[in-house]
Design an enzyme around this catalytic site. Structure first.
Site: not given
Ligand code: NAD
Length: 261
Positions: A143, A156
């Site tokens: 991130s 985080y």
């Molecule tokens: P999201 O909430 O859409 O997806 C998260 C996924 O992780 C889902 O499939 C959920 O079921 C799964 N998950 C959550 N807890 C879990 C567990 N205990 N075991 C197995 N699976 C689990 O979120 P996203 O935005 O797609 O985030 C995905 C990654 O991207 C994360 O690591 C997040 O930190 C990172 N990220 C997101 C953003 C953003 O702006 N959305 C920015 C930077 C980084």
């Protein structure tokens, strides 16, 4: 770039960025293990849909990434079904927003377990086969918060800074084995994770929804646009290609200029 006969594990791929990465790898011809939570009917629809659309094998693991034994079980399942795991994308992640003095201890432990430790457990299970096959790709979704901090996100930010250290260390360990290890660091991507943190940020900072979107989230992003999940997925697919074989140990930003400031 096609990787027929390659197999991938993408954690947290029932939603958001992970789902887009699973889709991009399937499109390139890789078999995929998808993982994450959700309605069984929706997950099965997604799994069967990917198989039908791209003619590859897709299996689902409900493993909870906060549980080391379940991470190991998921990797074992992929190795059994596919024969080996060539591509590992550690993407599962959750967020929690709170001033540090009120930050619930169990939330801290959960975020470190899911956002950081699960990558360690999956990597240690994947590396022996990758070494034996002299090819591997490990991609960790970090991130912009792996490079800079924001208040109220102590767990985080700590986990995301930590995964960069893990990435660099493993990249050096496997550098001569045909395995690359990298982070992708998106800025704000419009996914359920971002949407879900809006109410807590409204409460923590006393702001309206519009103020959180414009003055907190996109305030940091000079392009004033959210990154898309497909843009992140395209970078992940590129990192799996032979053209990216000399990119390792890096933390690639896709943040609309956020961390340039
Ligand atoms: P999201 O909430 O859409 O997806 C998260 C996924 O992780 C889902 O499939 C959920 O079921 C799964 N998950 C959550 N807890 C879990 C567990 N205990 N075991 C197995 N699976 C689990 O979120 P996203 O935005 O797609 O985030 C995905 C990654 O991207 C994360 O690591 C997040 O930190 C990172 N990220 C997101 C953003 C953003 O702006 N959305 C920015 C930077 C980084």
């Amino acid at each position: 770039m096609t990787y027929c006969s390659k197999s991938a594990v993408v954690t947290g791929s029932t939603s958001g960025i992970g789902l887009a990465i699973a889709r991009a790898l399937a499109k390139e011809g890789a078999n995929v293990l998808i993982n994450g939570f959700g309605e069984p009917h929706d997950i099965e629809k997604e799994r069967a849909g990917l198989e039908a659309e791209f003619g590859i094998k897709v299996v689902y693991s409900p493993a909870d990434m906060s549980k080391p034994d379940q991470v190991a079980g998921m990797m074992h399942q992929a190795q059994e079904v596919f024969g080996a795991v060539d591509i590992l994308v550690n993407n599962a992640g959750i967020q929690f927003v709170s001033p540090v003095e009120d930050f619930p201890v169990e939330k801290w432990d959960q975020i470190i377990a899911i956002n950081l430790s699960s990558a360690f457990h999956a990597i240690r299970a994947a590396v022996p086969d990758m070494k034996a096959r002299k090819w591997g790709r490990i991609i960790n979704t970090a991130s912009a918060h792996s490079l800079v901090a924001s208040p109220f996100k102590s767990a985080y930010v700590a986990a995301k800074h930590g995964i960069v250290g893990l990435t660099k260390t493993v990249a050096l360990e496997v550098a001569t084995d045909g395995i690359t290890v990298n982070c992708i660091s998106p800025g704000y991507v419009w996914t359920p994770l971002v949407e879900k943190q809006i109410p807590d940020t409204m409460k923590a900072r006393g702001l309206t929804k519009e103020q959180v979107i414009n003055d907190v989230l996109l305030k940091a992003q000079p392009t004033k646009q959210f990154v898309t999940v497909d843009q992140v997925a395209a970078l992940a697919a590129f990192l799996c290609s032979d053209a990216a074989s000399q990119i390792t140990g890096t933390n690639l930003s896709m943040d609309g200029g956020w961390t340039a400031e």
